[in-house]
Structure formats: C-alpha cells, structure tokens
Design a protein around this motif. Structure first.
Motif, short mmCIF file in Angstrom:
data_model
loop_
_atom_site.label_atom_id
_atom_site.label_comp_id
_atom_site.label_asym_id
_atom_site.label_seq_id
_atom_site.Cartn_x
_atom_site.Cartn_y
_atom_site.Cartn_z
N TYR A 221 0.82 -1.21 0.00
CA TYR A 221 0.00 0.00 0.00
C TYR A 221 0.85 1.26 0.00
O TYR A 221 0.33 2.36 0.07
N GLU B 16 -6.69 7.93 1.86
CA GLU B 16 -6.87 6.75 2.74
C GLU B 16 -8.29 6.20 2.61
O GLU B 16 -8.49 4.99 2.54
N LEU C 205 -8.82 4.33 -0.58
CA LEU C 205 -8.11 3.04 -0.51
C LEU C 205 -8.94 2.02 0.27
O LEU C 205 -9.13 0.88 -0.17
N ASN D 44 0.24 4.69 -1.86
CA ASN D 44 -1.15 4.70 -2.35
C ASN D 44 -1.27 4.99 -3.84
O ASN D 44 -2.23 5.62 -4.28
N ARG E 282 -2.58 9.27 -6.72
CA ARG E 282 -2.58 8.65 -5.38
C ARG E 282 -3.98 8.65 -4.80
O ARG E 282 -4.68 9.66 -4.87
#
Ligand code: GLN
Length: 291
Positions: free
Chosen positions: A3, A57, A60, A6, A54
């Motif tokens: 990860y 969070e 993701l 990202n 990217r």
C-alpha cells in the motif's frame, strides 16, 4: 499487498491479480475499472493519463473493501448500489433483484407496440421500479401504478422515482390477494409483470452471486406450482384490463407452452410468445378482447 504511496496504478495491479482468481482477465479488469470509476470518480482513460494518481486513505479503504466483496462473489451492483436500466440510473440493494437485460427487452417490446399516449399502466412486483419507471419515462402522459409485496423494495423504488423525476405511484399490494388492495380496483390499458419464476430445480444450477445475495422472495417459486403468479396475474388481467388492453409478462423459458395455455384458459386472446436476445422464450403478451 503493497500500500506504500497509495499509487493507484500499483494498487490496481495487485487487486487485478486477486480478482483474476475468481474472474476472467477481462472481467477482472472491467470490474476494477467500474469500482474505480464509482468510488474514486476517475475513468479508465483518466487513470492512464495520470499513472501517478494517489488514492486518499478513505478511497483506498473503500476500494479494498469492494474488492473483498467481489472476491466473495457479491454482485458489483450491490457493492456500488447503482445500476443502469433502459437509460435510467437506479439504486439497487439486496431487497430488490438487480434489473436484468432481458427485462429491458420487455420494456422495449411494450414501447415498440403502438400505444395511445394517455394510458393506465400497472406493474406487478415492481422491485427497484425499473419497468414502471422506464415506461413512465418513455410514455410521460401515461399514468403508471406499481405494486410490490415488499415494503423495502417499494421504498427503494420510490427513491428511484424521485431521483429520476418520474411520477409513478407505488403501493404495497399482494397480487395473490388483490381484492384487499384499492389501487387495484381500477382498470388498466397495460399490465406488465416480471414475477418470481425460478423453480427449486433451476435453483440448483444458480451461482452464488445470485443465490447468496439476491432476494429469494423475488426469484423463487415452488416446483409444484411454478405458474402460481401467472395464474393470479391472468385472473386479475381478465378482470381489470380494459377492452383491447394488453398483458405482458417475463417468463421462465421452460414453461412457455404451459403459460400460453394458462392464459388461454383465463380467456385472454392473441397470445404471443416472444424470444429474448439469446433466442429463449422469455416474454408473453396477450390481449383481453371482450368487455
Ligand atoms: N431472470 C432472473 C434470473 O435469472 C429471474 C427473474 C425472476 O424470477 N423474475 O435470475
């Protein structure tokens, strides 16, 4: 899975490999692109134009979770909560069937027959509202009423109507007990239905993506009475279709001849079988000729 940073293109390659355990290479890539489009808002083309993009969070986490759900064979449409049907954007959840392409063909069949403009239409077992909403959109002067036994389905159908700015009236009614339901005391020019028609025998051939996630209430009938809904629908249509009014149903391809016969017993006429894009017997239309 790595990860770090990202970076979408790196993450995507990892997710793709995971998905290829359960899906074909092409399916895995399509599913992933649709998830990214839905949860991140960037198209496949934009992804290749910005290879260093990217993820935040939260993006993701959402994508990771969605990939896990796909690996568990959950349908994409329940993960994203949306689907397209006949040019409409509809919400779906596990209280309704994911509208099928065959059902778009049913809408097409109705719209391609010459209809008067101001007609009364009834959709029995509306689920997400897909048939009723597509008909209202394309026949805006018609009055469209839709029923379902499931309150959860009706609340979703109602929000689909609001989001698509379409005025369809939804009622909680059971077609197996229609005398209890005042909205069904009027007469209709068109009655349409895609009722439950999958038998317990067919069920054995179904995959987890349908069996494990879609509402059994909307899908299954008993092997001993596979035409239960068609019998009640034909009976209701005989009572509530206007003269020259027309009934349209989606059917189980294995019960075409029996359903045609059943409609005949119930006094419907001009009964026609229509095939779907795969050449399977999939729809029947019938007319009520007398008063
Ligand atoms: N065609 C759907 C399926 O194959 C079933 C729809 C229905 O039962 N009305 O899953």
């Amino acid at each position: 899975m790595d990860y770090r940073d990202n970076i979408l293109s790196n993450l995507k390659a990892g997710w793709k490999t995971e998905l290829e355990q359960s899906y074909s290479i092409q399916e895995a890539s399509q599913l992933l692109n649709r998830l990214i489009q839905h949860f991140v808002g960037i198209s496949r083309v934009d992804q290749s134009l910005h290879p260093g993009y990217r993820l935040s969070e939260s993006e993701l986490i959402r994508l990771n979770n969605a990939v896990k759900r796909l690996l568990n064979e959950e349908p994409l449409q329940y993960i994203t909560g949306v689907t397209d049907f006949y040019g409409l954007n509809l919400r779906v959840n596990p209280s309704v069937l994911i509208p099928r392409p065959e059902t778009e063909e049913l809408v097409d069949l109705i719209l391609h027959e010459k209809n008067k403009k101001q007609i009364n239409i009834l959709d029995i077992g509306t689920g997400s509202g897909c048939i009723a909403l597509a008909l209202k959109k394309n026949l805006p002067e018609s009055k469209v009423v839709a029923i379902d036994i499931s309150k959860a389905a009706l609340s979703l159908a109602q929000s689909n109507a609001i989001e698509n700015h379409l005025n369809v009236q939804f009622y909680p009614c059971d077609i197996l007990n229609y005398s209890d339901c005042p909205p069904l005391h009027e007469n209709f020019d068109i009655i349409v239905s895609n009722p439950p028609y999958v038998t317990q025998t067919d069920k054995k051939l179904m995959k987890k993506n349908v069996l494990g996630f879609e509402p059994h209430l909307a899908l299954f009938v008993d092997d001993h009475d596979p035409l239960l809904f068609y019998r009640h629908i034909a009976d209701f249509a005989r009572l509530r279709l206007k003269k020259q009014g027309k009934l349209y149903v989606e059917i189980n391809e294995n019960y075409g001849a029996e359903t045609v016969r059943l409609f005949g017993y119930h006094g419907l006429t001009k009964i026609s079988m229509h095939t779907d894009i795969e050449g399977k017997n999939r729809f029947i239309s019938a007319v009520k000729e007398d008063i």
